[in-house]
Write a protein that holds these residues in place. Structure first.
Motif, PDB file in Angstrom:
ATOM      1  N   GLU A 148     -10.030   4.193  -0.666  1.00  0.00           N
ATOM      2  CA  GLU A 148      -9.218   4.201  -1.885  1.00  0.00           C
ATOM      3  C   GLU A 148      -9.908   3.414  -3.002  1.00  0.00           C
ATOM      4  O   GLU A 148      -9.828   3.789  -4.177  1.00  0.00           O
TER       5      GLU A 148
ATOM      6  N   SER B  23      -6.316  -2.227  -1.695  1.00  0.00           N
ATOM      7  CA  SER B  23      -6.586  -0.886  -1.195  1.00  0.00           C
ATOM      8  C   SER B  23      -7.669  -0.926  -0.128  1.00  0.00           C
ATOM      9  O   SER B  23      -8.468  -1.862  -0.058  1.00  0.00           O
TER      10      SER B  23
ATOM     11  N   LYS C 204       0.836  -1.202   0.000  1.00  0.00           N
ATOM     12  CA  LYS C 204       0.000   0.000   0.000  1.00  0.00           C
ATOM     13  C   LYS C 204       0.872   1.255   0.000  1.00  0.00           C
ATOM     14  O   LYS C 204       0.592   2.231  -0.709  1.00  0.00           O
TER      15      LYS C 204
ATOM     16  N   GLU D 147       0.874   4.031  -3.012  1.00  0.00           N
ATOM     17  CA  GLU D 147       0.570   5.447  -2.784  1.00  0.00           C
ATOM     18  C   GLU D 147       1.690   6.338  -3.316  1.00  0.00           C
ATOM     19  O   GLU D 147       1.434   7.393  -3.892  1.00  0.00           O
TER      20      GLU D 147
END
Length: 502
Positions: A451, A447, A403, A407
């Motif tokens: 998200e 996610s 994650k 990002e």
């Protein structure tokens, strides 16, 4: 073949640079001579491709529609013609498919006609998409400049009545207290804060005193203007922008306690703001009912999430519920379907690179560093996955780091797509889009709910629920990716409504 030349600029920089109107006209005239095209109309105008009303462009469309011969519309580049998928593009596409027109873009080395291959159509679509990205990046630059002004306590726009705009000795724009109007504005607050005067009474007092607005054509203040003046926190030192308060650097006209007293009188009583803490549901606010247009809302029951129409218009005899898991099935099918094979991705990217080889002089070190960092994170993600399969890391650690890397890549992608030379390097963004589509399901599954919801909002549009089935339309350019995956000779918007497979 008859031809129409179109040259357009939308900024001062373009007027002065190599994209000026004379420069575009010279290139296009030379191109038409080489291609033996007979030019019967030339259009050149200075306006934004993003405006909804473009009279000159409408004239061109009328000529193309009414022409009895095949006509070539010649523009220097794709972004000189149009920057977003609107009704104009749909009309041009309809005329192209009917064989009534050809679209020529000399600098982009693209010619579109009724028998154009899927690769050319894909390049055109990506070109329009990247032109829109360029327009968005310009808008972002303006937003960032305004954000910096706000942080510095600078007001953006015209000063409220009681203040005046001026330029200091260095030519910088500033605001100062208006010595003529400010005493009356202060008097307005003092009168209203007593509770003994209505807005209409204050309007009469100010009118008799000769107070007028600080506009180009000064007029007496109406009741509506008085109301907004008394609600404006600017006078005690704060400026309100998008419902947020920021301290400004200009002199205050009144004390905050006087302003608060006026608000107390206006409101009649104190109210506490109520905020709804929305629960995290993937499809919250994304789906409408196909039958009545009402919002499809989520709720939980016995550990499951269900969606149903609010039935505000009383169209349905009974409320029908659909499990969230059932709505996710077609989403996963879609994410799998836009996953192009590596071979096809490489072929498309290579074609785009070859077609834009002459346009890469402006490729900067900044963009190279961004791509390098993006690829470095991609390698880390690949190694992370290997470590997971080898059992050297736990699933929780894998999920956390994956994650984090995703990002970071998303932020890098934003910087890449907003690069100020993106419209000359669209094959790079096309490569990114294709690779993002390839990893779409992996990104979605790893996610969090907020998200995931943001991802679907980025990917889909016009989501509707019809007879327990999710109907949606892919956004550009992912509808093109889907078409490419099926080797379809279609542009986005031709028939991109999809339904779940049964």
């Amino acid at each position: 073949m008859k031809a129409i030349i179109l040259a357009r600029v939308s900024t001062e920089e373009q007027k002065e640079a190599g994209n000026s109107l004379p420069a575009q006209l010279l290139r296009l005239q030379k191109y038409c001579r080489e291609k033996k095209l007979s030019v019967f109309k030339e259009f050149n105008f200075d306006e934004s491709a993003w405006k909804t009303k473009r009279e000159e462009f409408k004239r061109i469309l009328d000529i193309l529609q009414n022409s009895k011969e095949i006509t070539a519309l010649c523009c220097d580049k794709i972004d000189r013609l149009i920057r977003n998928f609107t009704m104009d593009l749909a009309l041009l596409e309809e005329l192209r498919r009917a064989g009534k027109i050809e679209l020529h873009f000399p600098s982009d080395n693209i010619i579109l006609h009724k028998d154009s291959p899927a690769t050319d159509l894909f390049r055109f679509t990506i070109g329009v998409s990247l032109a829109k990205y360029y327009s968005d990046s310009v808008s972002d630059n303006v937003k960032r400049a305004n954000e910096n002004k706000i942080k510095n306590g600078e007001w953006i726009g015209k000063a409220p009545v009681g203040y005046i705009n001026y330029e200091d000795e260095k030519g910088n724009k500033a605001i100062m207290i208006d010595p003529r109007r400010s005493p009356y504005v202060k008097q307005m607050f003092e009168m209203y804060a007593t509770g003994d005067y209505s807005l209409r009474q204050i309007e009469g007092t100010m009118d008799r005193a000769g107070l007028k607005s600080n506009t180009a054509s000064p007029k007496p203040l109406s009741i509506s203007m008085l109301y907004h003046t008394l609600k404006n926190p600017f006078y005690y030192g704060m400026m309100k922008i998008k419902n947020e308060l920021y301290q400004h650097k200009y002199p205050s006209l009144i004390a905050k306690n006087l302003f608060d007293k006026a608000q107390e009188i206006m409101n009649g009583w104190h109210k506490k703001p109520f905020k709804y803490a929305a629960k995290p549901f993937i499809f919250r606010g994304l789906i409408k009912c196909a039958d009545c247009g009402c919002t499809i809302t989520p709720e939980t029951s016995k550990g499951h999430i269900y969606y149903s129409c609010t039935n505000y218009h009383r169209t349905h005899k009974k409320r029908v519920y659909v499990k969230e898991a059932d709505l996710l099935k077609p989403i996963y099918e879609l994410l799998d379907s836009i996953n192009l094979p590596d071979k096809k991705v490489k072929e498309l990217v290579q074609d785009l690179k070859q077609a834009t080889k002459s346009e890469n002089r402006f490729f900067t070190n900044t963009l190279q560093e961004l791509r390098k960092e993006y690829d470095k994170i991609e390698n880390r993600k690949s190694k992370l996955q290997d470590d997971k399969y080898d059992g050297s890391i736990t699933n929780d650690f894998y999920d956390k780091k994956f994650k984090e890397y995703t990002e970071k890549q998303a932020k890098l992608m934003t910087e890449i797509s907003k690069h100020d030379k993106a419209n000359n390097q669209y094959y790079i963004t096309a490569n990114t889009i294709l690779n993002l589509a390839k990893r779409a399901r992996e990104i979605f599954e790893n996610s969090e709910v907020p998200e995931q919801r943001q991802f679907l909002n980025y990917l889909l549009q016009n989501c509707q629920l019809k007879d327990k089935n999710l109907i949606y339309k892919l956004k550009t350019p992912y509808d093109t990716v889907l078409s490419a995956s099926k080797c379809s000779n279609l542009l986005p918007g031709s028939d991109s409504n999809r339904r779940p497979t049964r």
